[in-house]
Write a protein that holds these residues in place. Structure first.
Motif, PDB file in Angstrom:
ATOM      1  N   GLN A  81     -66.712  15.981 -92.898  1.00 61.92           N
ATOM      2  CA  GLN A  81     -67.944  16.517 -92.691  1.00 61.92           C
ATOM      3  C   GLN A  81     -68.256  17.224 -91.347  1.00 61.92           C
ATOM      4  O   GLN A  81     -68.971  18.437 -91.496  1.00 61.92           O
ATOM      5  N   THR A  82     -67.518  16.394 -90.403  1.00 57.92           N
ATOM      6  CA  THR A  82     -67.761  17.180 -89.015  1.00 57.92           C
ATOM      7  C   THR A  82     -67.289  18.389 -88.966  1.00 57.92           C
ATOM      8  O   THR A  82     -67.673  19.216 -88.312  1.00 57.92           O
ATOM      9  N   LEU A  83     -65.984  18.281 -89.413  1.00 64.24           N
ATOM     10  CA  LEU A  83     -64.949  19.370 -89.177  1.00 64.24           C
ATOM     11  C   LEU A  83     -65.936  20.724 -90.060  1.00 64.24           C
ATOM     12  O   LEU A  83     -65.662  21.867 -89.518  1.00 64.24           O
ATOM     13  N   ASN A  84     -66.474  20.471 -91.167  1.00 65.86           N
ATOM     14  CA  ASN A  84     -67.203  21.374 -91.940  1.00 65.86           C
ATOM     15  C   ASN A  84     -68.362  22.022 -91.515  1.00 65.86           C
ATOM     16  O   ASN A  84     -68.369  23.188 -91.378  1.00 65.86           O
ATOM     17  N   ALA A  85     -68.981  21.053 -90.617  1.00 62.39           N
ATOM     18  CA  ALA A  85     -70.187  21.285 -90.073  1.00 62.39           C
ATOM     19  C   ALA A  85     -70.056  22.346 -88.696  1.00 62.39           C
ATOM     20  O   ALA A  85     -70.572  23.073 -88.321  1.00 62.39           O
TER      21      ALA A  85
ATOM     22  N   PRO B  36     -67.125  24.377 -87.096  1.00 67.77           N
ATOM     23  CA  PRO B  36     -65.825  24.952 -87.207  1.00 67.77           C
ATOM     24  C   PRO B  36     -64.915  24.993 -85.769  1.00 67.77           C
ATOM     25  O   PRO B  36     -63.867  25.355 -85.817  1.00 67.77           O
ATOM     26  N   ASP B  37     -65.708  25.043 -84.543  1.00 64.00           N
ATOM     27  CA  ASP B  37     -65.093  25.175 -83.513  1.00 64.00           C
ATOM     28  C   ASP B  37     -65.852  23.935 -82.513  1.00 64.00           C
ATOM     29  O   ASP B  37     -66.776  23.688 -82.608  1.00 64.00           O
ATOM     30  N   GLU B  38     -64.953  24.041 -81.343  1.00 61.96           N
ATOM     31  CA  GLU B  38     -65.563  23.122 -80.070  1.00 61.96           C
ATOM     32  C   GLU B  38     -66.896  23.733 -79.670  1.00 61.96           C
ATOM     33  O   GLU B  38     -67.855  22.773 -79.368  1.00 61.96           O
ATOM     34  N   ALA B  39     -67.245  24.854 -79.534  1.00 62.44           N
ATOM     35  CA  ALA B  39     -68.177  25.422 -79.084  1.00 62.44           C
ATOM     36  C   ALA B  39     -69.711  25.029 -79.731  1.00 62.44           C
ATOM     37  O   ALA B  39     -70.722  24.595 -79.298  1.00 62.44           O
ATOM     38  N   SER B  40     -69.358  25.168 -81.150  1.00 63.34           N
ATOM     39  CA  SER B  40     -70.447  24.682 -82.091  1.00 63.34           C
ATOM     40  C   SER B  40     -70.843  23.227 -81.912  1.00 63.34           C
ATOM     41  O   SER B  40     -71.933  22.816 -81.987  1.00 63.34           O
ATOM     42  N   PHE B  41     -69.736  22.422 -81.901  1.00 68.57           N
ATOM     43  CA  PHE B  41     -69.829  21.054 -81.822  1.00 68.57           C
ATOM     44  C   PHE B  41     -70.737  20.708 -80.397  1.00 68.57           C
ATOM     45  O   PHE B  41     -71.630  19.864 -80.479  1.00 68.57           O
ATOM     46  N   VAL B  42     -70.382  21.157 -79.445  1.00 70.35           N
ATOM     47  CA  VAL B  42     -70.955  20.879 -77.958  1.00 70.35           C
ATOM     48  C   VAL B  42     -72.402  21.372 -78.127  1.00 70.35           C
ATOM     49  O   VAL B  42     -73.351  20.804 -77.479  1.00 70.35           O
ATOM     50  N   ALA B  43     -72.584  22.435 -78.473  1.00 75.12           N
ATOM     51  CA  ALA B  43     -73.986  23.006 -78.775  1.00 75.12           C
ATOM     52  C   ALA B  43     -74.852  22.119 -79.352  1.00 75.12           C
ATOM     53  O   ALA B  43     -76.249  21.978 -79.224  1.00 75.12           O
TER      54      ALA B  43
ATOM     55  N   LYS C 176     -64.087  14.139 -77.584  1.00 77.85           N
ATOM     56  CA  LYS C 176     -62.635  13.522 -77.549  1.00 77.85           C
ATOM     57  C   LYS C 176     -62.263  13.475 -78.880  1.00 77.85           C
ATOM     58  O   LYS C 176     -61.306  13.829 -79.454  1.00 77.85           O
ATOM     59  N   HIS C 177     -63.340  12.559 -79.820  1.00 79.59           N
ATOM     60  CA  HIS C 177     -62.846  12.435 -81.206  1.00 79.59           C
ATOM     61  C   HIS C 177     -62.719  13.634 -81.780  1.00 79.59           C
ATOM     62  O   HIS C 177     -61.748  13.756 -82.797  1.00 79.59           O
ATOM     63  N   TYR C 178     -63.654  14.583 -81.530  1.00 80.14           N
ATOM     64  CA  TYR C 178     -63.555  15.728 -82.460  1.00 80.14           C
ATOM     65  C   TYR C 178     -62.282  16.725 -82.065  1.00 80.14           C
ATOM     66  O   TYR C 178     -61.741  17.278 -82.974  1.00 80.14           O
ATOM     67  N   ARG C 179     -61.782  16.747 -80.903  1.00 79.64           N
ATOM     68  CA  ARG C 179     -60.937  17.380 -80.413  1.00 79.64           C
ATOM     69  C   ARG C 179     -59.434  16.889 -81.259  1.00 79.64           C
ATOM     70  O   ARG C 179     -58.758  17.447 -81.595  1.00 79.64           O
ATOM     71  N   GLU C 180     -59.565  15.481 -81.503  1.00 80.15           N
ATOM     72  CA  GLU C 180     -58.411  14.852 -82.110  1.00 80.15           C
ATOM     73  C   GLU C 180     -58.418  15.275 -83.671  1.00 80.15           C
ATOM     74  O   GLU C 180     -57.283  15.454 -83.825  1.00 80.15           O
TER      75      GLU C 180
END
Length: 218
Positions: free
Chosen positions: A105-109, A111-118, A203-207
């Motif tokens: 679900q995290t990867l679907n929500a 799609p890239d590191e920039a959106s996750f950090v934001a 870190k977990h997201y990158r992994e």
């Protein structure tokens, strides 16, 4: 005489059927049971005994080859321990599957590191905004409490009794101020926790992103 012959024929038929049944039983019982006794010696038998059930046994064919092994019976404590281990393993498996679903679900929500950090930065900002609003409200309620206390103090200094309604208002205002202080403390703690956890989450997201990309490249 004819009746006698029928009876003799019927008896012969029954004897033949019994012999056939015994022959089938003998053929079907080509397997035997083998287990070890208390001294470690192998014991063979055509039938199971309580000792075999306690020790665990092998089912062997006519050539002495093991067809199947049956573990020994567990006592009550061992069954309870085995059940506890099985439940723990099942819980761990459910947790692992839930983590996999959460990661997907995290990867679907994001799609890239920039959106996750934001998104994570926005979460911290939301906590800060909520704390800021509570802080402003608290300041106003503290001022209202101070005004009520001053009124009561003025009456006491002028040797006048403080009316019951004023005491009630002061008590309620103190409860309001105390509740807002507790809320502000929780909001600040939540903001600090979210901010502190950002590095670990990133870190977990990158992994999981790297693992997903590697799996997609195969």
């Amino acid at each position: 005489m004819r009746a006698v012959r029928y009876l003799l024929a019927g008896g012969a038929l029954c004897i033949g059927m019994t012999a056939a049944a015994q022959s089938n039983t003998s053929n079907n019982s080509g397997t035997r049971f083998r287990w070890k006794d208390a001294s470690g010696a192998s014991v063979f038998s055509d039938s199971l005994t309580p000792d075999a059930l306690k020790a665990g046994y092998d089912i062997v064919n006519g050539q002495g080859l093991v067809i199947r092994h049956v573990d020994r019976q567990l006592n009550a404590d061992e069954r309870a321990a085995a059940r506890k281990v099985a439940e723990q393993k099942a819980a761990e498996e459910r947790a692992r599957e839930q983590r996999q679903r959460d990661d997907a679900q995290t990867l679907n929500a994001y799609p890239d590191e920039a959106s996750f950090v934001a998104a994570k930065t926005a979460e911290v900002d939301n906590f800060e905004q909520a704390a800021r609003t509570t802080r402003l409200n608290l300041q106003g309620q503290e001022k209202a409490l101070a005004d009520l206390l001053n009124r009561a103090g003025d009456l006491e200094r002028s040797k006048q009794p403080v009316p019951p309604y004023l005491n009630d208002r002061i008590a309620k205002q103190r409860d309001t101020v105390s509740g807002l202080r507790a809320t502000l403390q929780r909001q600040q703690a939540a903001k600090d926790e979210a901010k502190a956890g950002m590095d670990a989450q990133l870190k977990h997201y990158r992994e999981i992103r790297s693992a997903a990309e590697s799996a997609g490249g195969r």
